[in-house]
Design an enzyme around this catalytic site. Structure first.
Site, PDB file in Angstrom:
ATOM      1  N   TYR A 122     -10.333  18.080 -10.866  1.00 49.52           N
ATOM      2  CA  TYR A 122     -11.634  17.708 -11.416  1.00 49.52           C
ATOM      3  C   TYR A 122     -12.692  17.500 -10.334  1.00 49.52           C
ATOM      4  CZ  TYR A 122      -8.815  16.709 -15.566  1.00 49.52           C
ATOM      5  OH  TYR A 122      -7.965  16.819 -16.629  1.00 49.52           O
ATOM      6  N   HIS A 158       0.216  22.140   6.184  1.00 45.22           N
ATOM      7  CA  HIS A 158       0.811  20.806   5.999  1.00 45.22           C
ATOM      8  C   HIS A 158       1.817  20.847   4.850  1.00 45.22           C
ATOM      9  CE1 HIS A 158       0.604  16.595   7.190  1.00 45.22           C
ATOM     10  NE2 HIS A 158       0.651  16.245   5.904  1.00 45.22           N
ATOM     11  N   ARG A 208       2.371  12.251  12.501  1.00 42.55           N
ATOM     12  CA  ARG A 208       1.994  11.741  11.188  1.00 42.55           C
ATOM     13  C   ARG A 208       1.121  10.494  11.243  1.00 42.55           C
ATOM     14  NH1 ARG A 208       6.714  11.337   6.822  1.00 42.55           N
ATOM     15  NH2 ARG A 208       6.839  13.487   7.537  1.00 42.55           N
TER      16      ARG A 208
END
Length: 886
Positions: free
Chosen positions: A142, A98, A52
């Site tokens: 968006y 993921h 990570r």
């Protein structure tokens, strides 16, 4: 009876615990909780570190970034394709690679598209991806994105078995362990992350410099950091700015840890009416522009920086522009220095070059990091070449089959037409060509039959060989299209076969030669440098090139005036024009009616002002830090210039040019009669929050401090009218925290009100007369007298002293003492604000045991609050030399 209704069922058991044990004890395994906690925490920490928080040294990516790149590549979101919704990328990444929060994936995706966050962005974003002001990006429904062209270099050759593939979390597909990147992404884009017990913070660098250094190490594997530093100047931040200190950079690259000082890029522009403005065009890396502007505004509102009139953000699509307008007369370089000191216009970058190497976190010097990248490229190129060699050999095999079929075309057509099915034709062709003897051109073309006359071949080169076609070749022959039977196509097949064999020879030579393999790596790096290389954005300066503020301030004499209400200002001496004797002088400082100038200091702009407070602490100011507000200006409050603690007031200000001057001392006196002498050099390193100058008891406070040469005479006067005069040598030199020794033995309720130092030998004027050295004592009821210091006999310190002034209910206790001469003027102010200005020559000289004369008529309950000698600059008539300043 159900299990949940059986009260005898053991905890965690199922009713049948094995071995006939009804209690289920056989299923309980005792463990050591300390060992289990240690093992579990270690597993967790390694999961965070490897999976990570830390980047891989080979491709410079953390798992989330790598998975985003893989998802975009497999979705066909190349740099030359249309944009696609970020929501699709996030969803694909979560679905296959993921399985964490969508915000974590989208945040990582956004950062890869921000040009102020990455030196070379890997994602091409369309829409609102945030700003350098810290504005958040729009929601992923968006925004759109696709891979940058340089991002495609990270994925180059990934389909050629260049890296290992592992199953994803649900084993529905595979994902690469590392990307076969062609660019040293870890170094050029940097990385930062916090793991468990460790962190990484790698600055970005210029691609051209890093590629040049990489080529150097590829060609010369024995080269080290010295050769790397010939190409790499230092970090190159996407936001530009400056870095100070080359030696610190070299040391950081050597150890893997270091700290760089970053500064904003600023320019000073002249505005109308003599005003100036500071223009900030580049800010340090990872600094939020809007918060920087907000911090500057806070400093102005809190009066930390007084010379700024306005701050505006004029940034646009052409670049960053922060305009900091200054007040008229402000010194731009001083304001800029204050901004560097109090804001992130000057910031530091702490480098920790930590990355995952062979599955373990490791701090790396710069040259080792490049070597690890080169090793990765060697492995990738070798695996790619082996893959291409295998594919080329497979293609050669097919082309040989075509050649054989074309040379026996009539037989092939006859067999195919006579077969009942494809499978039958496949088997018939295999049987026809199996073990068949044919003629070939040479041994290199075994399996190809050519007519010597048709191809103009020397019959001596023709040999015979046993022909065998594989099923794979036969399948290719069966799929051969009719247009390939033309003579043009036959020539193309022969040409392709020659090219394939040339490629095979090239691949074999690369795999057989380390030198050739490294040459391939160099060639690809040169192509990357040509395509993506650019100029540096961050300028690196030597330590010697870093300008100190003093270097920007002219070394000139100025007059510093200090008012009774603790306002300071400085004025160039040239402001005070010469006048004839008897002139009216000029205003040196505008004060309120109840205020007046209490001290005049004439010294260099580079001199220090040591400010001693009642609590025994000392602060220092550079004279140039005091504002120049003009001759009639009031100045700036001392509280805004010094970081005073609650309850502190400045008791003395001493000007000093050289703090390390030998033979100079600061002599202290406290209210309770303690004195101390400390070498001046002990005050060289005064911090912003001040340092202890003298140890003060809880019931005591500092009365005064004087600069001496170690051989003067000290005079102490008390509230009850006593005084002592002793040689300074009676007090040994002590360190700063020391509390000192007894200077005078005080009576009950008595305390020291003043200190003066005088030379042991009187100065002689131009006519040979001894200069006057008088002690002026002022009482609470407004009385005063002048007494020659020689009337006070020298004593040993610590004595009770002698009478200085006879105190009665008529004249009151002693309020203060001043050292005066025949040219001094005195200002006396009462508690009710009544002020009088007196020429000290009008106060008659008197002996020690006198009450003095009336200086100021006071009301019944009023008392003298303070008495100060007026500096010469404020005198109405000028001195003998015809100037107002001496």
């Amino acid at each position: 009876m159900a299990d949940d209704q059986n009260p005898e069922l053991p905890l965690g058991g199922n009713g049948s615990s094995g071995a006939g044990d009804p209690t289920g004890a056989a299923s309980i395994v005792p463990i050591n909780i300390e060992e289990e906690m240690r093992k579990s925490y270690l597993d967790y920490s390694m999961s965070v570190i490897i999976g990570r928080a830390l980047p891989d040294v080979r491709d410079g990516l953390k798992p989330v970034h790598r998975r985003i790149m893989v998802a975009m590549d497999r979705e066909g979101m190349q740099y030359n394709k249309r944009y696609s919704k970020c929501a699709g990328v996030v969803g694909e990444c979560l679905k296959k690679y993921h399985p964490h929060g969508d915000s974590a994936v989208y945040d990582a995706l956004v950062r890869m598209a921000q040009p102020w966050a990455l030196r070379y962005t890997l994602v091409d974003g369309q829409g609102n991806f945030g700003s350098v002001d810290g504005d958040p990006p729009a929601a992923y429904r968006y925004t759109e994105c696709r891979m940058m062209k340089i991002g495609s270099e990270m994925m180059a050759d990934i389909d050629m078995e260049t890296v290992d593939m592992v199953a994803n979390f649900d084993e529905s597909t595979t994902e690469p362990v590392v990307l076969p990147t062609r660019i040293p992404n870890l170094i050029v884009n940097g990385s930062n992350g916090i793991a468990v017990g460790m962190a990484t913070n790698i600055p970005p660098h210029n691609l051209t410099e890093i590629v040049n250094a990489t080529i150097e190490l590829v060609n010369n594997p024995q080269a080290g950091l010295l050769e790397v530093l010939r190409h790499v100047q230092g970090p190159d931040f996407p936001t530009g700015g400056f870095i100070y200190g080359r030696s610190g950079i070299a040391n950081a690259y050597k150890t893997g840890r270091g700290r760089f000082l970053m500064r904003a890029k600023c320019a000073i522009e002249n505005m109308n009416q003599g005003r100036q403005a500071i223009i900030v065009s580049e800010i340090p890396y990872q600094v939020n522009k809007s918060k920087l502007i907000e911090r500057i505004a806070d400093l102005v509102n809190e009066k930390v920086i007084d010379d700024i009139s306005d701050v505006r953000d004029e940034s646009d699509r052409d670049g960053m522009r922060i305009m900091i307008e200054l007040k008229r007369g402000a010194e731009a370089q001083i304001v800029l220095n204050q901004l560097y000191k109090h804001t992130q216009m000057q910031d530091s970058f702490s480098m920790i070059f930590l990355a995952v190497v062979n599955g373990q976190p490791k701090e790396l010097p710069l040259d080792q990091a490049i070597h690890h990248f080169i090793d990765h490229r060697i492995d990738v190129v070798r695996r790619r070449t082996a893959f291409l060699l295998r594919k080329a050999r497979e293609r050669e095999h097919i082309l040989l089959g075509y050649q054989i079929a074309l040379d026996h075309l009539d037989n092939v057509i006859k067999i195919i037409r006579g077969s009942s099915s494809r499978a039958d034709a496949r088997e018939n062709l295999f049987q026809f060509f199996s073990g068949r003897t044919i003629t070939v051109r040479d041994q290199a073309l075994t399996g190809v039959t050519l007519d010597p006359a048709k191809y103009n071949i020397d019959p001596a080169t023709i040999i015979t060989a046993t022909l065998t076609l594989s099923y794979r070749q036969i399948d290719a022959i069966l799929e051969l299209q009719l247009y390939r039977l033309t003579q043009l196509s036959i020539d193309e097949l022969l040409k392709e076969l020659a090219q394939v064999r040339e490629n095979i020879a090239e691949y074999e030579s690369i795999l057989a030669s380390e030198k050739k393999l490294r040459a391939v790596i160099v060639k690809e790096l040169e192509a990357v440098r040509k395509e993506y290389g650019d100029d540096r954005r961050t300028q690196i300066l030597d330590e010697a090139a870093e300008l100190q503020l003093e270097d920007l301030i002219a070394d000139e004499q100025v007059a510093v005036t200090v008012s009774h209400s603790s306002y300071l200002k400085r004025t160039p001496i040239s402001t005070y024009r010469q006048q004839r004797r008897g002139g009216t002088g000029r205003i040196g400082m505008k004060t309120r009616e109840e205020d007046f100038v209490s001290q005049l200091i004439i010294d260099s702009t580079h001199a220090y002002l040591l400010c001693f407070t009642n609590t025994g602490r000392v602060y220092w100011l550079k004279v140039y830090e005091i504002p120049d507000v003009g001759a009639a200006g009031k100045g700036k409050s001392m509280a805004s210039l010094l970081n005073l603690q609650p309850g502190e007031t400045v008791r003395n200000i001493l000007p000093v040019r050289n703090l390390e001057e030998e033979g100079k001392f600061i002599f202290f006196a406290t209210r309770n009669g303690t004195v101390k002498k400390t070498p001046l050099k002990d005050f060289c390193n005064v911090m912003a929050r001040g340092i202890i100058a003298i140890g003060i008891d809880d019931e005591d406070e500092l009365i005064g401090a004087r600069l001496t040469d170690g051989n003067q005479v000290v005079f102490l006067a008390t509230h009850e009218g006593m005084a002592i005069r002793f040689d300074e040598n009676d007090v040994r030199s002590m360190g700063r925290p020391a509390r000192g020794v007894r200077g005078i033995d005080l009576g009950k309720k008595d305390y020291v009100v003043g200190i003066a130092v005088t030379p042991k030998e009187r100065k002689v004027d131009g006519e040979g007369a001894s200069c006057a050295c008088l002690i002026l004592s002022v009482t609470e009821q407004g009385f005063g007298k002048r007494t020659d210091v020689d009337e006070y006999r020298l004593q040993t310190r610590g004595g009770k002293g002698v009478i200085n002034l006879k105190t009665t209910s008529r004249n009151g206790k002693v309020s203060s003492i001043q050292l005066v001469d025949e040219t001094s003027e005195l200002m006396v102010i009462s508690q009710y604000g009544k002020i009088i200005r007196i020429d000290t020559k009008t106060i008659r000289a008197a002996g020690r045991s006198t009450q003095g004369v009336k200086l100021l008529n006071l009301e019944e309950e009023d008392k003298v609050a303070a008495a100060m000698v007026i500096p010469p600059e404020e005198a109405k008539t000028e001195p003998e030399n015809g100037t107002l300043l001496q």
